[in-house]
Design an enzyme around this catalytic site. Structure first.
Site, PDB file in Angstrom:
ATOM      1  N   HIS A  69      47.069  -6.225 -60.068  1.00  0.00           N
ATOM      2  CA  HIS A  69      46.466  -7.420 -60.670  1.00  0.00           C
ATOM      3  C   HIS A  69      47.214  -7.839 -61.925  1.00  0.00           C
ATOM      4  O   HIS A  69      47.987  -7.073 -62.518  1.00  0.00           O
ATOM      5  CB  HIS A  69      44.995  -7.177 -61.009  1.00  0.00           C
ATOM      6  CG  HIS A  69      44.776  -6.125 -62.062  1.00  0.00           C
ATOM      7  ND1 HIS A  69      44.941  -4.790 -61.825  1.00  0.00           N
ATOM      8  CD2 HIS A  69      44.394  -6.233 -63.377  1.00  0.00           C
ATOM      9  CE1 HIS A  69      44.682  -4.090 -62.913  1.00  0.00           C
ATOM     10  NE2 HIS A  69      44.352  -4.959 -63.890  1.00  0.00           N
TER      11      HIS A  69
ATOM     12  N   ASP B  60      45.954  -9.214 -65.607  1.00  0.00           N
ATOM     13  CA  ASP B  60      44.687  -9.179 -66.340  1.00  0.00           C
ATOM     14  C   ASP B  60      44.062 -10.566 -66.478  1.00  0.00           C
ATOM     15  O   ASP B  60      44.700 -11.519 -66.937  1.00  0.00           O
ATOM     16  CB  ASP B  60      44.893  -8.590 -67.737  1.00  0.00           C
ATOM     17  CG  ASP B  60      45.083  -7.086 -67.703  1.00  0.00           C
ATOM     18  OD1 ASP B  60      44.583  -6.440 -66.762  1.00  0.00           O
ATOM     19  OD2 ASP B  60      45.732  -6.547 -68.626  1.00  0.00           O
TER      20      ASP B  60
ATOM     21  N   HIS C 118      50.081  -4.944 -62.675  1.00  0.00           N
ATOM     22  CA  HIS C 118      49.987  -3.505 -62.869  1.00  0.00           C
ATOM     23  C   HIS C 118      48.823  -2.944 -62.075  1.00  0.00           C
ATOM     24  O   HIS C 118      47.937  -3.678 -61.618  1.00  0.00           O
ATOM     25  CB  HIS C 118      49.847  -3.159 -64.354  1.00  0.00           C
ATOM     26  CG  HIS C 118      48.587  -3.666 -64.984  1.00  0.00           C
ATOM     27  ND1 HIS C 118      48.397  -4.996 -65.309  1.00  0.00           N
ATOM     28  CD2 HIS C 118      47.434  -3.035 -65.336  1.00  0.00           C
ATOM     29  CE1 HIS C 118      47.214  -5.154 -65.842  1.00  0.00           C
ATOM     30  NE2 HIS C 118      46.595  -3.988 -65.869  1.00  0.00           N
TER      31      HIS C 118
ATOM     32  N   ARG D 189      42.179  -0.890 -74.963  1.00  0.00           N
ATOM     33  CA  ARG D 189      42.991  -2.073 -74.650  1.00  0.00           C
ATOM     34  C   ARG D 189      42.557  -3.281 -75.474  1.00  0.00           C
ATOM     35  O   ARG D 189      41.369  -3.532 -75.658  1.00  0.00           O
ATOM     36  CB  ARG D 189      42.872  -2.405 -73.158  1.00  0.00           C
ATOM     37  CG  ARG D 189      43.895  -3.432 -72.676  1.00  0.00           C
ATOM     38  CD  ARG D 189      43.659  -3.800 -71.241  1.00  0.00           C
ATOM     39  NE  ARG D 189      42.630  -4.836 -71.094  1.00  0.00           N
ATOM     40  CZ  ARG D 189      42.169  -5.271 -69.926  1.00  0.00           C
ATOM     41  NH1 ARG D 189      42.607  -4.735 -68.797  1.00  0.00           N
ATOM     42  NH2 ARG D 189      41.254  -6.220 -69.876  1.00  0.00           N
TER      43      ARG D 189
END
Length: 359
Positions: free
Chosen positions: A175, A177, A335, A350
């Site tokens: 995907h 993000d 990723h 994150r």
């Protein structure tokens, strides 16, 4: 936060004029450049290389070949050292402590390496949530996650926790993000706090390379096509992370959001606003169908495009150690988290950077 917009866009304006984007996209880029140039006068770079320009100056060279050339260049940077991870993407940056107040020149070099390699890694960093937030703000505006709640005292920091023995499916499909948002996240900064002794690596794939690998006819087919993105399936309240929408004891807490029921339309091939390069912009986590087609009609095309992401020669695999930091460009790569070790605890933090509307 320092203003890189003028420097970055001004350096790439000549490249952007060479692209074959539509007239509307060209006008948009011209407007962006004009606005940025009026905001700040870029400093004189006559005595140093512009790495963003090196990456962007010849759009006819496949990205893998270009990055191999960059890997052989010497003295590209003054404040950091860059060691490429694979031929197609990724570099480990050394010689810098991200927890300190970095100079504007050092921040700019990190950004140029980021544009050059798509994802950059830093070993042995010690970042508090405050440090990580402050670092992100040096590069842009922070993009708070609309569904997953941030840390109680640091809402901009998403703490991704997998307890030993606990099932999870967070991020375990290729995907980009937050592509389900109208303005998907520009980039992400991920810091490892606690990691297992082996396993639970992260893989990255070059979406520039995925586009470059398509046949001219397939590129022609995709030109002008858009796809539907939604978070509704990936964040299904009945299946995601053990039902943490309703479990007050869950380590990761989710909240009902409009993004769970809305759909967003993005071009299937997007143009990177800083390098001018084209990248495949569909992913198996959030892309559900092609605009104007049913899911059944879309499936053969999307399945083929999804298969291009993750081709071995387009990827790098990062093995985490506690204290590592990865910073990646969601505009040109995808990723996936590899959930191959369920017997150990894993904690990551994150922060994401706000992006713009793909074109």
């Amino acid at each position: 936060m320092i203003n890189f917009t003028s420097k970055r866009i001004t350096k790439s304006i000549s490249v952007l004029k060479k692209t074959t984007a539509t007239a509307a996209a060209t006008n948009l880029r011209k407007a962006q450049v004009s606005t940025a140039a009026a905001a700040i006068k870029p400093k004189d770079d006559a005595n140093r290389n512009s790495k963003a320009m090196i990456l962007a100056k010849d759009l006819t060279i496949p990205i893998g070949e270009l990055r191999v050339k960059l890997a052989t260049e010497k003295d590209l940077f003054r404040h950091i050292e860059a060691t490429p991870v694979t031929a197609c993407l990724g570099a480990e940056l050394t010689g810098i402590d991200l927890a300190t107040k970095l100079s504007d020149d050092a921040i700019e070099e990190i950004w140029e390496a980021y544009l050059m390699f798509g994802v950059v890694f830093f070993r042995n960093q010690k970042l508090s949530p405050e440090n990580q937030t402050a670092l992100a703000l040096r590069f842009g505006e922070i993009d708070r996650h609309p569904i997953v709640k941030g840390m109680d005292n640091h809402p901009d920091v998403l703490e991704i926790i997998k307890e030993a023995g606990a099932p999870t499916n967070f991020g375990e499909t290729w995907h980009s993000d937050n592509s389900y948002m109208n303005t998907p996240s520009l980039g992400s900064i991920l810091h490892s706090i606690e990691v297992p002794p082996v396993g639970n690596d992260t893989m990255f794939s070059c979406a520039y390379g995925a586009y470059d690998s398509l046949s001219p006819k397939m590129k022609e087919v995709l030109d002008g096509l858009s796809a539907i993105h939604t978070a509704g399936e990936a964040f299904n309240p009945g299946t995601v992370s053990g039902g943490s929408f309703d479990n007050p004891e869950a380590k990761m807490k989710y909240q009902k959001s409009q993004e769970l029921v809305t759909e967003t339309i993005h071009p299937m091939v997007r143009t990177h606003p800083e390098t001018g390069r084209k990248a495949l912009f569909v992913n198996s986590m959030f892309t559900t169908r092609i605009e104007g087609m049913s899911q059944m009609e879309s499936k053969p095309i999307l399945d083929y495009l999804f298969s291009q992401i993750g081709l071995p020669h387009l990827t790098c695999r990062y093995r985490w150690k506690a204290g590592d930091v990865a910073m990646w460009d969601n505009r040109c790569l995808q990723h996936v988290a590899i959930g191959d070790n369920s017997s150990h605890r894993r904690i990551m933090r994150r922060v994401t950077l706000k992006g713009d509307k793909p074109f």
